[in-house]
Design a protein around this motif. Structure first.
Motif, PDB file in Angstrom:
ATOM      1  N   ALA A 152     -45.811  -2.823  -1.178  1.00 26.65           N
ATOM      2  CA  ALA A 152     -45.386  -3.723   0.052  1.00 26.65           C
ATOM      3  C   ALA A 152     -44.051  -4.536  -0.209  1.00 26.65           C
ATOM      4  O   ALA A 152     -43.741  -4.532  -1.517  1.00 26.65           O
ATOM      5  N   LYS A 153     -43.415  -4.502   0.977  1.00 32.14           N
ATOM      6  CA  LYS A 153     -42.037  -5.386   0.892  1.00 32.14           C
ATOM      7  C   LYS A 153     -42.569  -6.978   1.000  1.00 32.14           C
ATOM      8  O   LYS A 153     -41.353  -7.492   0.904  1.00 32.14           O
ATOM      9  N   ARG A 154     -43.661  -7.042   1.621  1.00 34.23           N
ATOM     10  CA  ARG A 154     -43.877  -8.569   1.952  1.00 34.23           C
ATOM     11  C   ARG A 154     -45.079  -8.840   1.738  1.00 34.23           C
ATOM     12  O   ARG A 154     -46.071  -8.014   1.997  1.00 34.23           O
ATOM     13  N   LEU A 155     -45.623  -9.850   1.431  1.00 34.08           N
ATOM     14  CA  LEU A 155     -46.897 -10.247   1.016  1.00 34.08           C
ATOM     15  C   LEU A 155     -47.400 -10.839   2.547  1.00 34.08           C
ATOM     16  O   LEU A 155     -47.145 -11.729   2.931  1.00 34.08           O
ATOM     17  N   THR A 156     -48.626  -9.842   2.744  1.00 35.10           N
ATOM     18  CA  THR A 156     -49.038 -10.260   4.132  1.00 35.10           C
ATOM     19  C   THR A 156     -50.543 -10.230   3.999  1.00 35.10           C
ATOM     20  O   THR A 156     -51.400 -10.378   3.089  1.00 35.10           O
ATOM     21  N   PRO A 171     -55.484 -17.528   5.719  1.00 32.12           N
ATOM     22  CA  PRO A 171     -53.929 -17.469   5.405  1.00 32.12           C
ATOM     23  C   PRO A 171     -53.001 -17.364   6.679  1.00 32.12           C
ATOM     24  O   PRO A 171     -53.405 -16.623   7.673  1.00 32.12           O
ATOM     25  N   SER A 172     -51.941 -17.618   6.683  1.00 31.23           N
ATOM     26  CA  SER A 172     -51.043 -17.414   7.715  1.00 31.23           C
ATOM     27  C   SER A 172     -49.732 -16.727   6.959  1.00 31.23           C
ATOM     28  O   SER A 172     -49.372 -16.832   5.843  1.00 31.23           O
ATOM     29  N   GLN A 173     -48.843 -16.091   7.812  1.00 31.20           N
ATOM     30  CA  GLN A 173     -47.741 -15.360   7.455  1.00 31.20           C
ATOM     31  C   GLN A 173     -46.707 -16.387   6.726  1.00 31.20           C
ATOM     32  O   GLN A 173     -46.106 -16.135   5.798  1.00 31.20           O
ATOM     33  N   ARG A 174     -46.666 -17.697   7.244  1.00 29.96           N
ATOM     34  CA  ARG A 174     -45.811 -18.507   6.822  1.00 29.96           C
ATOM     35  C   ARG A 174     -46.161 -19.137   5.610  1.00 29.96           C
ATOM     36  O   ARG A 174     -45.106 -19.369   4.713  1.00 29.96           O
ATOM     37  N   LEU A 175     -47.270 -19.265   5.181  1.00 29.23           N
ATOM     38  CA  LEU A 175     -47.752 -19.757   3.846  1.00 29.23           C
ATOM     39  C   LEU A 175     -47.422 -18.582   2.794  1.00 29.23           C
ATOM     40  O   LEU A 175     -47.092 -18.844   1.603  1.00 29.23           O
ATOM     41  N   LEU A 176     -47.959 -17.570   3.186  1.00 31.83           N
ATOM     42  CA  LEU A 176     -47.609 -16.291   2.217  1.00 31.83           C
ATOM     43  C   LEU A 176     -46.110 -16.043   1.789  1.00 31.83           C
ATOM     44  O   LEU A 176     -45.854 -15.808   0.863  1.00 31.83           O
ATOM     45  N   ASP A 177     -45.467 -16.177   2.965  1.00 29.50           N
ATOM     46  CA  ASP A 177     -43.820 -16.394   2.664  1.00 29.50           C
ATOM     47  C   ASP A 177     -43.375 -17.233   1.717  1.00 29.50           C
ATOM     48  O   ASP A 177     -42.631 -17.138   0.864  1.00 29.50           O
ATOM     49  N   TYR A 183     -42.222 -18.541  -5.962  1.00 27.45           N
ATOM     50  CA  TYR A 183     -43.033 -18.375  -6.987  1.00 27.45           C
ATOM     51  C   TYR A 183     -42.167 -18.675  -8.400  1.00 27.45           C
ATOM     52  O   TYR A 183     -41.060 -18.094  -8.369  1.00 27.45           O
ATOM     53  N   ALA A 184     -42.625 -19.656  -9.046  1.00 27.54           N
ATOM     54  CA  ALA A 184     -41.732 -20.028 -10.175  1.00 27.54           C
ATOM     55  C   ALA A 184     -41.432 -19.303 -11.653  1.00 27.54           C
ATOM     56  O   ALA A 184     -40.893 -19.573 -12.545  1.00 27.54           O
ATOM     57  N   GLU A 185     -42.274 -18.164 -11.728  1.00 25.87           N
ATOM     58  CA  GLU A 185     -42.596 -17.486 -12.774  1.00 25.87           C
ATOM     59  C   GLU A 185     -41.513 -16.288 -12.859  1.00 25.87           C
ATOM     60  O   GLU A 185     -41.279 -15.566 -13.572  1.00 25.87           O
ATOM     61  N   VAL A 186     -40.729 -16.251 -11.703  1.00 24.40           N
ATOM     62  CA  VAL A 186     -39.565 -15.167 -11.753  1.00 24.40           C
ATOM     63  C   VAL A 186     -38.521 -15.999 -11.150  1.00 24.40           C
ATOM     64  O   VAL A 186     -38.374 -17.126 -10.775  1.00 24.40           O
ATOM     65  N   PRO A 187     -37.013 -15.727 -11.405  1.00 23.46           N
ATOM     66  CA  PRO A 187     -35.748 -16.108 -11.031  1.00 23.46           C
ATOM     67  C   PRO A 187     -35.815 -16.141  -9.520  1.00 23.46           C
ATOM     68  O   PRO A 187     -36.458 -15.293  -8.814  1.00 23.46           O
ATOM     69  N   ASP A 188     -35.350 -17.492  -9.085  1.00 22.74           N
ATOM     70  CA  ASP A 188     -35.508 -17.847  -7.688  1.00 22.74           C
ATOM     71  C   ASP A 188     -34.651 -16.925  -6.912  1.00 22.74           C
ATOM     72  O   ASP A 188     -33.394 -17.094  -7.133  1.00 22.74           O
ATOM     73  N   ALA A 189     -35.351 -16.304  -5.846  1.00 21.03           N
ATOM     74  CA  ALA A 189     -34.429 -15.413  -5.136  1.00 21.03           C
ATOM     75  C   ALA A 189     -34.256 -16.024  -3.802  1.00 21.03           C
ATOM     76  O   ALA A 189     -33.312 -15.687  -2.885  1.00 21.03           O
ATOM     77  N   GLY A 190     -35.140 -16.924  -3.383  1.00 20.74           N
ATOM     78  CA  GLY A 190     -35.274 -17.595  -2.226  1.00 20.74           C
ATOM     79  C   GLY A 190     -35.329 -16.787  -0.857  1.00 20.74           C
ATOM     80  O   GLY A 190     -35.072 -16.846   0.166  1.00 20.74           O
ATOM     81  N   SER A 191     -36.001 -15.559  -1.089  1.00 17.68           N
ATOM     82  CA  SER A 191     -36.423 -14.511  -0.319  1.00 17.68           C
ATOM     83  C   SER A 191     -37.944 -14.517  -0.150  1.00 17.68           C
ATOM     84  O   SER A 191     -38.719 -14.555  -0.808  1.00 17.68           O
ATOM     85  N   ILE A 192     -38.234 -14.046   1.522  1.00 15.38           N
ATOM     86  CA  ILE A 192     -39.620 -13.852   1.707  1.00 15.38           C
ATOM     87  C   ILE A 192     -40.021 -12.428   1.198  1.00 15.38           C
ATOM     88  O   ILE A 192     -41.354 -12.241   1.433  1.00 15.38           O
ATOM     89  N   TYR A 193     -38.944 -11.801   0.962  1.00 10.65           N
ATOM     90  CA  TYR A 193     -39.486 -10.186   0.604  1.00 10.65           C
ATOM     91  C   TYR A 193     -39.578 -10.368  -1.084  1.00 10.65           C
ATOM     92  O   TYR A 193     -38.959 -10.987  -1.656  1.00 10.65           O
ATOM     93  N   MET A 194     -40.373  -9.232  -1.236  1.00  9.67           N
ATOM     94  CA  MET A 194     -40.781  -9.201  -2.846  1.00  9.67           C
ATOM     95  C   MET A 194     -39.886  -8.352  -3.500  1.00  9.67           C
ATOM     96  O   MET A 194     -40.418  -7.853  -4.719  1.00  9.67           O
ATOM     97  N   ASP A 195     -38.752  -7.946  -3.116  1.00 11.43           N
ATOM     98  CA  ASP A 195     -37.898  -7.246  -3.814  1.00 11.43           C
ATOM     99  C   ASP A 195     -37.506  -7.580  -5.401  1.00 11.43           C
ATOM    100  O   ASP A 195     -37.149  -6.742  -6.012  1.00 11.43           O
TER     101      ASP A 195
END
Length: 428
Positions: A152-156, A171-177, A183-195
């Protein structure tokens, strides 16, 4: 020259005699500096206590360095033996520092008891690999759900279907994005995609959401933005570190002006859960005396967010009823797989208020005030505990009880979160 040598040898002999006298005098010897350097007592953490031996079926590793550098200490570390507390406890009181000089209290918690963790680990091995012990990561990586996460590229919504967390039941897509972006356990990318999430990161996020969404809520709705949660400081293995609060149960026997203040704060939190700028509606599936906590300055927060559900009033739920019934190993890590979900359509705005009226407000407010006021409080709690009737909304009911309690608050240094502002503002 000979005379000078004689004087020198006399001085040396005198110094030797003085040194011999000091060594023979017990009282003097006791105050002398030790001949060996002082060795700092320390404790070498075991990976098992932290849960690092179970990674990447764990929460994260963002704060592990603090533990190993002894910049996070359990209260028992203040003793000379530096013994760790029992690993069977669900939570611990600790101390945290950034400069090794000033320390502040923190809460160190497990998402569930060690017994439940061990039981879940065993369930993973026996159900997926048919063995009593196994590599948890290897077993979970083979599952159909995680393979979908890897692609997955995005949490759906379909990726979180059937998870037991109340936060993900509607769940809504807005909440999952928002989860992915913050998600604070990874470097902040500020992206809704999980790349920017590695395979390891995805497994840790999925595991956390499956076991207990409490740390995720603290991350995506941070206290610095005004949300009523303690600050998330990080995770190590299966331990979460957050700002310290005292549970509300500690204040049931407090003075009337204190309990009135806490009840008003509790009502304000419930109001913000139903009405906020982001149009999310928060509701409780369960409350008890440990759900809320109080900081040292008297400010009340949600201490345990694990029973919070979220409905997106802007987008609505994007999970159809059939998807809610989906079950797999991730659905059963901490709860019975047969547990029924609460329908998103059945939740009303007064749901949480009624629950608080039944479980918490009577313990805070019963028998605290003089008869005229106490009678009004008791009458309200009785009506509220029975559902308020169909004609009353949550906001109207909150306003009624707040009107009774506001005159009972005092303005003094015990309430540091609003003092001395309360002297100059009608807000308080």
């Amino acid at each position: 020259m000979g005379r000078w040598k004689c004087c020198l040898w006399s001085r040396v002999a005198l110094m030797l005699l003085l040194a011999l006298a000091v060594s023979c005098n017990p009282s003097t010897a006791a105050t002398a500096s030790p001949s060996v350097p002082h060795v700092k007592l320390s404790y070498s953490f075991g990976r098992t206590f932290l849960g690092l031996d179970k990674c990447n079926a764990c929460i994260g590793t963002s704060i592990c360095k603090k533990f190993f550098k002894e910049e996070i200490r359990f209260d028992t570390w203040l003793s000379s033996h530096l013994k760790l507390p029992p690993s069977s406890l669900l939570s611990y009181s600790g101390n945290y520092t950034d400069d090794a000089k000033s320390w502040r209290l923190v809460d160190i918690t497990r998402l569930t008891s060690k017994y439940q963790h061990d039981r879940a680990d065993k369930r993973i091995c026996t159900s997926l690999l048919k063995t009593k012990t196994c590599s948890l990561e290897r077993a979970l990586r083979r599952t159909q759900r995680f393979q979908k996460w890897l692609r997955a590229k995005r949490l759906t919504p379909d990726l979180v279907q059937g998870l037991s967390s109340p936060m993900l039941r509607c769940p809504s897509q807005r909440l999952l994005d928002r989860i992915v972006r913050r998600y604070a356990e990874v470097p902040d990318a500020g992206s809704i995609y999980m790349d920017h999430l590695t395979d390891r990161d995805k497994l840790r996020l999925l595991y956390t959401l499956a076991v207990n969404s409490h740390p995720i809520l603290l991350q995506i709705f941070p206290s610095v933005e005004g949300w009523p949660f303690p600050r998330y400081l990080g995770s190590c293995g299966r331990l979460v570190v957050s700002a310290s609060t005292r549970p509300l149960r500690d204040f049931f026997g407090a003075a009337p002006e204190v309990t009135a203040d806490l009840a008003l704060q509790l009502l304000a939190v419930l109001r913000s859960m139903g009405t906020n700028d982001l149009n999310y509606f928060f509701y409780f599936t369960h409350v008890d005396a440990g759900t809320f906590g109080v900081f040292s300055n008297g400010h009340l927060f949600i201490r345990d967010a694990s029973t919070l559900g979220i409905i997106d009033k802007e987008e609505g739920s994007q999970l159809i009823d059939g998807q809610q019934d989906y079950k797999d190993i991730f659905s059963c890590l901490t709860v019975d797989c047969q547990s029924a979900f609460v329908s998103c359509d059945s939740i009303r705005e007064k749901h949480s208020l009624v629950m608080v009226c039944q479980e918490l407000l009577p313990k805070l407010l019963t028998g605290k005030f003089l008869p005229p006021v106490q009678e009004k409080v008791d009458a309200f709690l009785q009506r509220c505990a029975h559902g308020l009737g169909n004609e009353r909304g949550a906001n109207e009911a909150i306003a009624e009880l707040a009107g009774i309690l506001k005159p009972l608050r005092s303005c003094d240094s015990r309430f540091a979160y609003r003092y001395p502002d309360c002297r100059y503002s009608d807000k308080y």
